[in-house]
Design a protein around this motif. Structure first.
Motif, PDB file in Angstrom:
ATOM      1  N   GLU A 118     -66.391   8.558  12.315  1.00 36.12           N
ATOM      2  CA  GLU A 118     -65.671   9.827  12.318  1.00 36.12           C
ATOM      3  C   GLU A 118     -65.386  10.288  13.749  1.00 36.12           C
ATOM      4  O   GLU A 118     -64.319  10.838  14.042  1.00 36.12           O
ATOM      5  CB  GLU A 118     -66.485  10.890  11.576  1.00 36.12           C
ATOM      6  CG  GLU A 118     -66.517  10.714  10.077  1.00 36.12           C
ATOM      7  CD  GLU A 118     -65.145  10.919   9.458  1.00 36.12           C
ATOM      8  OE1 GLU A 118     -64.645  12.063   9.472  1.00 36.12           O
ATOM      9  OE2 GLU A 118     -64.561   9.915   8.964  1.00 36.12           O
ATOM     10  N   LEU A 119     -66.324  10.035  14.649  1.00 35.80           N
ATOM     11  CA  LEU A 119     -66.153  10.419  16.044  1.00 35.80           C
ATOM     12  C   LEU A 119     -64.993   9.663  16.683  1.00 35.80           C
ATOM     13  O   LEU A 119     -64.094  10.268  17.279  1.00 35.80           O
ATOM     14  CB  LEU A 119     -67.449  10.164  16.817  1.00 35.80           C
ATOM     15  CG  LEU A 119     -67.396  10.359  18.345  1.00 35.80           C
ATOM     16  CD1 LEU A 119     -66.971  11.776  18.704  1.00 35.80           C
ATOM     17  CD2 LEU A 119     -68.747  10.018  18.968  1.00 35.80           C
ATOM     18  N   ILE A 120     -64.983   8.352  16.569  1.00 37.66           N
ATOM     19  CA  ILE A 120     -63.916   7.570  17.207  1.00 37.66           C
ATOM     20  C   ILE A 120     -62.572   7.856  16.545  1.00 37.66           C
ATOM     21  O   ILE A 120     -61.529   7.845  17.200  1.00 37.66           O
ATOM     22  CB  ILE A 120     -64.242   6.050  17.213  1.00 37.66           C
ATOM     23  CG1 ILE A 120     -63.285   5.296  18.148  1.00 37.66           C
ATOM     24  CG2 ILE A 120     -64.203   5.457  15.821  1.00 37.66           C
ATOM     25  CD1 ILE A 120     -63.357   5.727  19.608  1.00 37.66           C
ATOM     26  N   LYS A 121     -62.588   8.136  15.249  1.00 35.17           N
ATOM     27  CA  LYS A 121     -61.349   8.502  14.549  1.00 35.17           C
ATOM     28  C   LYS A 121     -60.734   9.743  15.184  1.00 35.17           C
ATOM     29  O   LYS A 121     -59.515   9.787  15.434  1.00 35.17           O
ATOM     30  CB  LYS A 121     -61.640   8.763  13.075  1.00 35.17           C
ATOM     31  CG  LYS A 121     -60.424   9.201  12.261  1.00 35.17           C
ATOM     32  CD  LYS A 121     -60.798   9.729  10.897  1.00 35.17           C
ATOM     33  CE  LYS A 121     -61.325  11.156  10.977  1.00 35.17           C
ATOM     34  NZ  LYS A 121     -61.579  11.744   9.634  1.00 35.17           N
ATOM     35  N   GLU A 122     -61.552  10.738  15.446  1.00 36.95           N
ATOM     36  CA  GLU A 122     -61.039  11.979  16.029  1.00 36.95           C
ATOM     37  C   GLU A 122     -60.642  11.799  17.492  1.00 36.95           C
ATOM     38  O   GLU A 122     -59.666  12.385  17.958  1.00 36.95           O
ATOM     39  CB  GLU A 122     -62.069  13.093  15.879  1.00 36.95           C
ATOM     40  CG  GLU A 122     -62.292  13.510  14.426  1.00 36.95           C
ATOM     41  CD  GLU A 122     -63.147  14.761  14.300  1.00 36.95           C
ATOM     42  OE1 GLU A 122     -63.099  15.620  15.208  1.00 36.95           O
ATOM     43  OE2 GLU A 122     -63.863  14.878  13.289  1.00 36.95           O
TER      44      GLU A 122
END
Length: 379
Positions: free
Chosen positions: A57-61
């Motif tokens: 989720e972090l890298i997606k954002e």
């Protein structure tokens, strides 16, 4: 959110149940179900793990995408991406790619009928000429490893879209802090997270972000089916490293620029490769599509003998493969990271035996310059 704030507050932060500020490490293989097929979002850690999910989720954002994926290495991530394609499909790649990328395409994936052609993508005309009837995707490195060529990502993505192709960008050197390929039109962005994202030479990982939900479902199916996932401990280490990415990338670049200025004046250095130099052939594109130029520098000292002597004499540059860590690293690509590329091809590309690649770390720049100075003089 501004970028530094996003690095710390994006994704899933902490633990609601306990109030822990740091995301817990869910060191677990399976999860209790409330009934057959009735689980609480997680059933088996190959399919999904809460710690890995927080990283994804972090890298997606950070890359402004639709879905993120964490793999056991950068090469596992690249291999999974290539599994999106079928026997007989053709991929057009940047010629100056990481040696491992060249190796997997020409020595492994070719066994399954995947075709690959390598061209200088810094000239978009080469892309147009290289597209064939069975071409399905463009795979770009920008900046490249080790010659730091720059490809116009937006221009390449426009060509790909006009021909019904996917655009895949290896963003390892720039990181999401300096460059966001999805915002420039790419469909998938890839990171060897072992490098700058981890930043401390203590984790091996690969990350992928896609800009399309259907593409995300396809890649998740491949990841779950083949199993090259990142473990929870390494996922946690990576999230910890990413929190300081902004301040690290700024300091890497500050040091790199000072070293480049020194190398450009040294009589034993025949050529310096760095996209932040105004004489770099792709400087204008680099300035347009990225917010910074990074901490990777390559320079040619004319011979393997001299290059090896320099590597023997440096004190603060660690002789090692990899890059993007807090400590400065030094290597000769022809004998290390790119040794898997045939000598004739290296020569054609300009990866000479006297080419040295440095990953500029966070030491005091004066110490690093003094170290290079004494090593160059002794060589």
């Amino acid at each position: 959110m501004k970028k530094k704030t996003k690095l710390i507050h994006a994704g899933i932060v902490g633990d609601k149940q306990t109030g822990a500020v740091s995301t817990p490490i869910y060191q677990v293989s399976t999860f209790k179900q409330d009934g057959p097929g009735n689980h609480r979002g997680f059933e088996y850690s190959r399919t999904g793990n809460p710690t890995r999910h927080a990283l994804e989720e972090l890298i997606k954002e950070l890359e402004n995408g639709k879905r993120g994926f964490a793999f056991s290495s950068g090469m596992a991530a690249m291999t999974a991406i290539m599994m999106l394609f079928n026997h007989g499909d053709h991929i057009l790649l940047t010629d100056d790619v990481y040696g491992g990328s060249y190796r997997v395409m020409t020595k492994v994936l070719n066994r399954f009928g995947l075709e690959a052609t390598f061209v200088d993508t810094s000239d978009l005309n080469n892309l147009k000429k290289g597209i064939k009837e069975n071409t399905k995707a463009l795979f770009l490195e920008s900046p490249t490893n080790p010659l730091l060529k720059i490809t116009d990502i937006e221009g390449a993505a426009n060509i790909a879209r006009a021909n019904g192709l996917l655009t895949i960008v290896d963003n390892t050197f720039s990181t999401p802090y300096w460059q966001n390929p999805l915002a420039l039109g790419a469909d998938l962005v890839l990171h060897s997270a072992t490098k700058y994202l981890g930043g401390h030479s203590d984790v091996v990982a690969g990350l992928v972000v896609v800009n399309d939900d259907i593409l995300g479902e396809e890649l998740h199916f491949i990841q779950n089916s083949t199993g090259g996932v990142l473990g929870p401990q390494d996922s946690w280490l990576l999230m910890r490293g990413i929190k300081t990415l902004g301040i690290r990338m700024e300091e890497h670049e500050k040091n790199a620029k000072e070293i480049v200025a020194y190398l450009l004046k040294h009589h034993k250095v025949s050529k310096v490769y760095y996209p932040g130099i105004e004489t770099h052939p792709n400087y204008v594109i680099a300035k347009k599509q990225a917010l910074g130029y990074g901490g990777m520098v390559s320079f040619d000292v004319g011979s393997a003998e001299r290059a090896k002597k320099i590597l023997e004499n440096v004190k603060f540059f660690t002789l090692a493969e990899s890059l993007g860590a807090v400590e400065s690293l030094i290597s000769i690509p022809a004998f290390m990271t790119h040794a898997s590329i045939p000598a004739e091809r290296r020569k054609k590309l300009g990866i000479t035996d006297g080419l040295i690649r440095i990953s500029v770390g966070l030491e005091d720049s004066e110490d690093l310059i003094e170290d290079l100075k004494q090593a160059l003089e002794d060589a």
